[in-house]
Design a protein around this motif. Structure first.
Motif, mmCIF file in Angstrom:
data_model
loop_
_atom_site.group_PDB
_atom_site.id
_atom_site.type_symbol
_atom_site.label_atom_id
_atom_site.label_comp_id
_atom_site.label_asym_id
_atom_site.label_seq_id
_atom_site.Cartn_x
_atom_site.Cartn_y
_atom_site.Cartn_z
ATOM 1 N N THR A 16 -34.330 -20.919 -12.979
ATOM 2 C CA THR A 16 -34.280 -21.777 -11.819
ATOM 3 C C THR A 16 -33.679 -23.111 -12.184
ATOM 4 O O THR A 16 -33.146 -23.815 -11.350
ATOM 5 C CB THR A 16 -35.682 -22.004 -11.245
ATOM 6 O OG1 THR A 16 -36.377 -20.784 -11.347
ATOM 7 C CG2 THR A 16 -35.597 -22.423 -9.808
ATOM 8 N N LYS B 149 -42.364 -27.641 -10.734
ATOM 9 C CA LYS B 149 -43.079 -26.716 -9.877
ATOM 10 C C LYS B 149 -42.248 -25.456 -9.668
ATOM 11 O O LYS B 149 -42.726 -24.335 -9.715
ATOM 12 C CB LYS B 149 -43.350 -27.395 -8.540
ATOM 13 C CG LYS B 149 -44.490 -26.756 -7.808
ATOM 14 C CD LYS B 149 -44.844 -27.596 -6.602
ATOM 15 C CE LYS B 149 -45.731 -26.811 -5.694
ATOM 16 N NZ LYS B 149 -45.665 -27.306 -4.344
ATOM 17 N N GLY B 150 -40.957 -25.709 -9.447
ATOM 18 C CA GLY B 150 -40.045 -24.584 -9.220
ATOM 19 C C GLY B 150 -40.043 -23.646 -10.397
ATOM 20 O O GLY B 150 -40.133 -22.420 -10.247
ATOM 21 N N GLN C 139 -42.101 -14.579 -11.097
ATOM 22 C CA GLN C 139 -41.131 -13.559 -10.712
ATOM 23 C C GLN C 139 -40.061 -13.372 -11.771
ATOM 24 O O GLN C 139 -39.050 -12.731 -11.552
ATOM 25 C CB GLN C 139 -40.443 -13.997 -9.411
ATOM 26 C CG GLN C 139 -41.448 -14.229 -8.318
ATOM 27 C CD GLN C 139 -40.969 -15.322 -7.379
ATOM 28 O OE1 GLN C 139 -39.894 -15.869 -7.559
ATOM 29 N NE2 GLN C 139 -41.778 -15.617 -6.384
ATOM 30 N N MET D 88 -43.102 -21.632 -10.533
ATOM 31 C CA MET D 88 -43.088 -20.537 -9.585
ATOM 32 C C MET D 88 -42.273 -19.370 -10.107
ATOM 33 O O MET D 88 -42.606 -18.216 -9.938
ATOM 34 C CB MET D 88 -42.437 -21.022 -8.296
ATOM 35 C CG MET D 88 -43.317 -20.854 -7.105
ATOM 36 S SD MET D 88 -42.649 -21.944 -5.903
ATOM 37 C CE MET D 88 -42.368 -20.803 -4.637
ATOM 38 N N LYS D 89 -41.218 -19.771 -10.772
ATOM 39 C CA LYS D 89 -40.276 -18.769 -11.281
ATOM 40 C C LYS D 89 -40.970 -17.828 -12.255
ATOM 41 O O LYS D 89 -40.675 -16.646 -12.287
ATOM 42 C CB LYS D 89 -39.124 -19.505 -11.961
ATOM 43 C CG LYS D 89 -38.011 -18.617 -12.423
ATOM 44 C CD LYS D 89 -37.650 -18.898 -13.856
ATOM 45 C CE LYS D 89 -37.757 -17.675 -14.711
ATOM 46 N NZ LYS D 89 -38.052 -17.992 -16.075
#
Lengths: 982, 531
Positions: free
Chosen positions: A24, A8-9, A16, A12-13
């Motif tokens: 990440t 998930k991280g 951005q 999300m990365k």
């Protein structure tokens, strides 16, 4: 679940990703490391190297893979793997591993980078290098040092040089025991003087190993000599530490043969050397100077080829004295003067003159002491006699004793011994007239006086001639041989020990040994200490014989004397005394362990050696014997006096010990280490200790406080004086504590308020006599007469200016400070202190009325007759008060005037207390200027005469053997006794 | 800055404390703000001089928070002028963010303000105040004369940082988050140039506000500072800055958890070693425990999670209400996941009832074993759960609800068909699914039953005497263990009181006592003489 979170991280990365361009998770890259293709792996390594600061905790779990990559010989980017591994270990806090891999990374590890990582690793690198070099230096064998390590240190070193950070370079050089680097720095800095001073300080204070310190100092001497104008004062001090009398003598002779200024400088050097209190060294220098001059003379005379120079080099001090007299006729006067300085005649005379002329002791204090203490108590009685001796030390004023002969006569037996010894303290430094002065008490043929006064007199002679005892040596030796009573033997042993201090005289040793082997407890103890004094600081092998006898004898006193003697012999030997220390400390006999503590303290005196401090602290808390623990704590003071500010917090915890002996030790340690500094932290601990529940702890705390407060501004001392006064006059106070208070009263005003305890000379070298004196003084615990050793460390706090004829010219210096700050204490009002304690008498109302009536009557009478015939006590007092008030008002006026002044002119010679030294300034444009620079503002200073031809006034101070008449109080005013009172 | 917004808000526990008692304290307004600030600077100065700032930090922050509400930009400006007249750089930096001009009007206004406050002060001192507050006041009353002296040179950097801290607080309070973010960034850079141990505690506070101001500006910013925080943490470790290490580790954990990077957080935590094994700061330790609890809960290790959360709950300062509520929420979840029912008192604590309402209804649903109610509750409060980040755990709870229901059924019926079970539990799946669920429950030991596959029913075993099993023993054991642990922790947390003062007193007393005794003996002897 966890991987889901990661996914998930990363998801999300992506949103951005462009903005931050950081990963990440490093999982992907780590997975690449397991690929077969080298290029992939190399790429992964490169990427990982970039993200490792942010994601090291992820990378660290696969550190084994990275290490394996480095191990893999066939892998091309091995060094990159090493660098990465190093960084990961760095983040994990494993600096040692990190360093290893950083070294493996080779060129990729860039020392010029300004990041925390590189700086930490380079720091670690230097630490590691220093550690290995030190090991090599200590063990003396070659230790293999990684060449890569060495290369990095070298690079850092040269960078220091390039950046001009020379002090850091000196640090690296000395830490890593590389003297050639030190030389390189000095050359790079073009022998800058400040730089050399810095290096010298580091050499003197921070190098632990004595062997290497000597090497470094030798190099420093070399470097100093290369200055365009060599600083001979510093050089000769270094040479003194290196124990090279010949080289010093050569410098002195060189200077003597040059112009007038150089001669003055030579004198100055001689005085400075004298101040270091190394009697043995000085006499050898003096021999060498003599020998060399003799050799020159011999050459000039040609024919007379006597083997004089060879003789005089080996000659005993007395022999040298003879030679000197012979030579003095032919030689120039300057050499003579130099010799008289080196042999101590001139400085001792100057100090005597100073103390005699400037004595400011308050006679009333002693009187009050005497009045407030019960006479039956012999402990306090002898304490007062001791206090008197301290107060008038070296001033030759013995009025108090003369005036109270009856009272003095109460001292019997050993108290008499001590009282007589006290005379030696009062007349200290009267080298020529000593024997004459003590004649009434000395043993003489035919008449048999009390052995106690005879013994005391011999001891007194020793104290008087301490370490300058050539003249008295034979007499004392004879007395020792003739003595039949053990008391006289005791005195003679101590006397000869003091007189022949540090000479290592074989003949004296034999006689002392004979006294020892009589197996008399009293004489044996003194003999043991005396042997120690005789060979102090020589580290000779006499200790073997002494220890053997210490084990044989049944007498504890002898054992203790011998143990202390051994400690004295090991004075200043540092590592070379370790064998003896070990032997003493492991002994089953607590008395020998006690000696062991002192040998640690003295052998490492003033070195701040961690080894010594550790050992002492260990014994302080773990030994079974109270005596040993006390001594261990006490000796911390000896080890730490070179950095007194370190001492209070080291012993602070011990001061809360349940064991009163340890607390006493803490008090003494603070007194020794912080003597004459007035340090706040030390005083805070001592104040607590001086309210202790145990009497002897209070005693120690009081004595130590007065040691710390010596020569401090009166504003600091005043409260302490008041407290002492209270303790002395308090009826219920313990005797032990009272004794401490009385000694403190004497000590705080010692030597006519003109002396101080300094265990280090101004150049930072330990002063033998002072340290030894204090060490033996602390034995007063067992044997009161030894307390008189306290006079040894007391030396004048004076500024004495001398011209080329070694006379004191009239000459002024300025103290840039309010005069009141460093003024002498105000004299005490007579009998004031005794009255304080007394409760006012209750006055009945009727008496008061009657008195009032009477007073009225009297007033009427007075006014009518105009005479004051019938003075009542009340009136008298009133008048007195009035007078006092007037006096006070006057004084206040004066004080006000003085308070307005911000500086003060001081005449030569003058008292200069330590805290005043930085306020002292020489007048500009004055006729006399100091030869060795204006920063020297205390001690004996040689002055250059800028107007040579002109006549100059000389201050002359005659020192008579008689008590000077003017110090006696004037007889009371004539009065009429009138019994006509109602 | 509502109290409900817990995780972020729990950032500064001290502030919380102030806010909870906030309204009351503000009304009384005991001392004028400027004096309070001056006094704080003085306190800091003394602490720096004594080389021990960590001990005074608690007091300093307490006093600061007392002044925080009423503090104006002029106060800060005035403080800067009087206490730090030479710090031009600080002035320039601050001037970009705050209005530093002290106009005459403002001064007069302030004076009058102050007078009013002074009048109020007299009453306030007599009022009912808590211990901590009282101490502040008395010290304030004594320390007034030192005000107008500039700070001594040795403490200037610390005081500068303190002024920065005040400025950041002011900006945050006035809602200018962007400015606060920029300023805190500048200050953190500024901090890097110092290597002073006396500054560590202050620096740690700055780091906390640095992170908090970034969080208020949005997720982007919060993520952006992660690398910076890591660097700072590394530096703190190298410099043995303990309070810095603890604070930064917590900030990092918070940062990772904010983005649900539980794995990262756990790895970082396990790989970071603190210089001293023990946490120095109880606040930071408390938060650390909370983060571990959270991580463990997500990682399915509920037992450890419960332990950590309970420990954190025990250590949490009484004032930090928001943080306490959050802890309760998580603890409640962990309890439920472990199959336990949290005690009712958890939810009825005054001031928390409303905040914990959703969790209370959730618990009720689970207790009943009613899947439908449970789903309804979950549906109703889903937004709240999302906000609390407990929604993951809620999903896991469904399983527990079914199990509780099953247990209820097994108690009621000695034999029941699986179809009925399915109905009673409100399961939508077929018989097979029910069979699987029951089988799992039997295997896990939740119920004692047998499944008759042929007849498709479930037979409950005779309830055996529970006291004949090891169960009571185990329960007892676990309670003893709990008590022992509690005791051990209490022992570890004990501190000696500062010794010097005590010693001085006792020495003095002992001496007086001794003297008195001696006098008594002496007088007794004298009496003897008389007879």
């Amino acid at each position: 679940m966890a991987s889901a979170a990661v996914a998930k991280g990363t998801g999300m990365k992506k949103g951005q990703g462009e903005a931050h361009a950081t990963l990440t998770s490093a999982q992907g890259l780590i997975a690449l490391l397991d690929e077969d293709d080298d290029r992939l792996r190399a790429h992964a390594l490169k990427q990982l190297d970039r993200v490792v600061p942010d994601l090291w905790f992820e990378v660290s779990s696969s550190i084994a893979t990275i290490e394996a990559l480095y191990e893999d010989e066939s892998f091309t980017e091995r060094s990159l793997a090493a660098l990465l591994a190093s960084k990961v270990f760095y983040h994990l806090g494993e600096l040692q591993e990190s360093l290893t891999y950083a070294l493996c990374a080779g060129k990729l590890f860039d020392v010029t980078e300004r990041s925390d990582y590189v700086q930490t690793i380079v720091g670690k690198c230097i630490d590691e290098y220093v550690k290995r070099r030190e090991k090599a230096e200590v063990s003396g064998e070659e230790v293999q040092i990684d060449s890569r390590l060495e290369a990095i240190v070298q690079r850092m070193f040269s960078r220091c040089l390039e950046d001009g950070q020379l002090e850091q370079a000196i640090g690296i050089a000395l830490d890593s025991c590389q003297l050639d680097l030190l030389r390189a720095v000095a050359e790079h800095g073009q022998f800058d003087k400040d730089l050399l001073t810095y290096a010298l300080n580091v050499c003197k204070n921070l190098i632990v190993s004595r062997k290497f310190r000597e090497k470094a100092l030798r190099l420093m001497v070399d470097l100093y000599k290369q200055l365009p104008q060599p600083d001979w004062v510093v050089i000769s001090q270094c040479l003194m530490f290196l124990d090279e009398p010949a080289a010093v003598a050569e410098i002195l002779r060189d200077l003597l043969s040059k112009d007038a200024d150089s001669v003055l400088l030579a004198y100055q050097i001689a005085f400075d050397l004298f101040e270091n209190e190394q009697p043995q060294f000085l006499s050898r220098v003096s021999d060498f100077v003599e020998g060399a001059s003799k050799a020159v003379a011999v050459k000039e005379e040609e024919g007379a080829a006597q083997p004089m120079d060879a003789d005089s080099q080996d000659a005993t001090p007395s022999g040298a004295g003879d030679v000197k007299q012979e030579a003095s006729g032919a030689e120039d006067p300057s050499l003579d003067k130099l010799q008289s300085i080196l042999q101590g005649d001139v400085p001792v005379k100057l100090h005597l003159e100073f103390l005699h002329s400037k004595t400011k002791t308050d006679y009333t204090i002693l009187k009050n002491l005497k009045a407030s203490v019960e006479t039956r108590n012999s402990v306090c009685h002898s304490a007062i006699i001791f206090a008197n001796a301290l107060m008038y030390m070296g001033t030759t004023v013995d009025t108090f004793l003369r005036e109270h002969l009856d009272w003095l006569a109460r001292a019997t037996n050993w108290a008499k011994f001590s009282a007589t010894a006290g005379l030696g303290v009062i007349h200290r430094g009267q080298l020529t007239q000593g024997q004459f002065l003590m004649a009434p008490y000395l043993p003489s043929e035919g008449s048999s006086g009390s052995p106690f006064s005879e013994g005391g007199a011999l001891y007194a002679l020793g104290l008087m001639h301490c370490d300058k005892g050539k003249v008295i040596r034979d007499f004392l030796l004879q007395s020792l041989r003739n003595a039949t009573s053990e008391v006289v033997q005791h005195g003679a042993c101590l006397g000869i020990g003091l007189a022949a201090l540090g000479t290592d005289d074989e003949e004296v040793f034999e006689d002392l040994k004979n006294a020892l082997y009589t197996d008399s407890a009293v004489a044996g103890e003194a003999a043991g200490i005396a042997i120690g004094l005789l060979s102090v600081g020589t580290g000779s092998d006499k200790t073997e014989q002494m220890l053997a006898y210490a084990h044989d004898t049944q007498h504890e006193k002898i054992t203790r004397g011998l143990a202390l003697g051994c400690a004295l012999i090991s004075y200043g030997r540092e590592e070379s005394a370790d064998a003896l220390i070990l032997q003493l400390c492991q002994d089953q006999n607590p008395i020998l362990r006690y000696g062991g503590m002192f040998s640690i303290g003295l052998a490492y005196s003033g070195t701040m050696s961690n080894f010594a401090i550790q050992k002492l602290l260990h014994f302080a808390v773990s030994d079974v014997s109270d005596d040993v623990r006390r001594a261990a704590v006490m000796c911390l003071g000896f080890v730490m006096y070179s950095q007194p500010d370190q001492c209070p917090h080291t012993v602070a915890l011990l001061s809360e010990s349940f064991n009163p002996h340890v607390r006493y030790g803490v008090a003494m340690a603070l007194g020794i280490a912080c003597a004459g500094t007035g340090m706040k932290e030390a005083l805070a601990i001592l104040t607590v200790l001086s309210k202790d529940a145990v009497d002897f702890v209070r005693q120690g705390a009081l004595i130590a406080t007065s040691m710390v407060l010596l020569q401090q501004p009166e504003s600091k001392v005043q409260p302490f004086r008041k407290r002492l006064d209270k303790i002395v006059s308090d009826k219920h106070e313990d005797v032990m504590c009272k004794m401490g208070a009385i000694i403190s009263v004497g000590l705080i005003d010692a030597g006519g308020r003109n002396v101080n305890i300094r265990l280090r000379s101004r150049n930072g070298f330990p002063r033998l006599l002072s340290v030894v004196g204090l060490a033996v003084f602390t034995q007063y615990w067992y044997w009161y007469p030894l307390s008189y050793f306290l006079s040894l460390p007391l030396s004048p706090a004076a500024l004495i200016g001398l011209n080329d004829k070694l006379e004191m010219p009239k000459f002024d210096v300025v103290s840039k400070c309010k005069p009141s700050v460093f003024a002498y204490a105000q004299p005490v009002e007579s009998s004031g202190s005794i009255l304080v304690g007394r409760a006012p008498t209750a006055v009945l109302s009727t008496t008061a009325k009657a008195k009032a009536r009477q007073a009225k009557k009297e007033d009427a009478k007075k006014s009518s007759s105009g005479e004051a015939e019938k003075m009542e006590t009340e009136d008298e007092e009133r008048e007195k008060q009035q007078k006092e008030e007037e006096k006070k008002a006057e004084e206040e006026k004066k004080a006000k005037a003085a308070a307005d002044a911000t500086e003060e002119l001081k005449e030569n010679p003058t008292r200069v207390v330590p805290s005043q030294e930085r306020h002292m300034q020489y007048l500009e444009g004055s006729r006399f200027t100091p030869i060795a620079g204006g920063s020297r503002s205390a001690g004996i200073v040689l002055l250059k005469d800028n107007e040579p031809g002109k006549e100059c006034e000389i201050v002359s101070i005659p020192v008579t053997t008689e008590a000077p008449a003017n110090t006696e109080p004037p007889p009371p005013e004539p009065f009429e006794f009138n019994s006509n009172l109602d | 800055m509502g109290n409900e917004n817990a995780p972020g808000e729990a950032m500064d526990l001290d502030t919380k404390k102030q806010e909870s008692t906030g309204p009351a304290a503000a009304e009384k307004a005991p001392i004028k703000v400027f004096d309070l600030l001056c006094q704080n600077v003085h306190l800091l100065e003394e602490a720096v001089h004594a080389k021990e700032t960590s001990l005074c930090m608690g007091r300093l922050m307490r006093q600061t928070s007392a002044a925080r509400k009423r503090m104006t930009e002029h106060d800060i400006a005035k403080l800067l002028k009087t206490k730090l007249p030479n710090s031009n750089e600080v002035q320039q930096t601050l001037a970009q963010f705050l209005d530093l001009t002290v106009t005459e009007d403002a001064k007069i206004a302030m004076e009058t303000d102050d007078n009013k406050e002074n009048d109020a002060a007299a009453e306030a001192v007599n009022g009912t105040v808590e211990g901590g507050k009282k101490e502040e006041k008395t010290s304030a009353a004594t320390a007034t004369p030192v005000h107008n002296r500039p700070t001594r040179a040795s403490a200037v950097p610390e005081c500068e940082i303190y002024v920065f801290l005040l400025a950041i607080l002011k900006l945050l309070d006035s809602g200018s988050d962007e400015k606060a973010r920029e300023l805190s960034g500048t200050v953190v850079d500024w901090l890097q140039s110092f290597n002073r141990r006396t500054m560590d505690s202050l620096a740690a506070r700055i780091y906390a506000y640095f992170s908090w101001s970034h969080e208020r500006c949005g997720d982007d910013h919060l993520q952006g500072i992660r690398s910076k925080l890591l660097t700072l943490q590394r530096t703190a470790i190298l410099r043995h800055d303990e309070i810095g290490q603890e604070t930064l580790l917590n900030l990092l954990l918070h940062n990772y958890l904010h983005f649900s990077l539980y794995d990262h957080a756990d790895k970082l935590r396990s790989k970071t070693q603190l210089t001293s094994n023990q946490h120095r700061n109880v606040h930071q330790f408390c938060r650390y425990l909370f983060y571990i609890g959270k991580i463990r809960a997500i990682q399915l290790d509920y037992t450890e999670s419960k332990e950590k959360l309970q420990q954190a709950l025990r250590k949490v300062p009484s004032g930090a209400k928001g943080f306490r509520i959050t802890l309760h929420k998580w603890l409640c979840m962990v309890h439920l996941l472990l199959g336990e029912i949290p005690e009712r008192t958890h939810f009825t604590t005054p001031g928390m009832r409303r905040a914990l309402k959703p969790y209370f209804s959730l618990t009720q649903a689970i207790r009943k074993g009613d899947l439908k109610t449970f789903q309804q509750v979950a549906q109703r409060h889903w937004d709240q759960f999302m906000e609390d980040k407990t929604h993951n755990l809620i999903v896991r709870l469904q399983h527990n609800v079914i199990r509780t229901g099953l247990r209820n059924i097994s108690k009621a019926y000695s034999r029941v068909s699986l179809e009925d079970v399915s109905k009673m539990l409100g399961l939508s799946g077929g018989i097979e699914e029910v069979e699987c669920i029951v089988a799992k429950a039997v295997r896990d030991g939740a119920i004692e039953a047998k499944i008759d596959h042929a007849n498709k029913w479930m037979t409950t075993n005779e309830a055996s005497d529970i006291y004949s099993t090891f169960e009571p023993q185990q329960a007892f054991h676990s309670r003893i263990m709990f008590c022992l642990n509690l005791h051990n922790e209490a022992v570890k947390a004990m501190r000696y009181k500062p010794k010097e003062q005590k010693d001085k007193d006792s020495a003095e007393e002992a001496r007086k006592e001794r003297l008195q005794q001696e006098q008594e003996i002496a007088s007794a002897l004298e009496e003897d003489d008389e007879f």
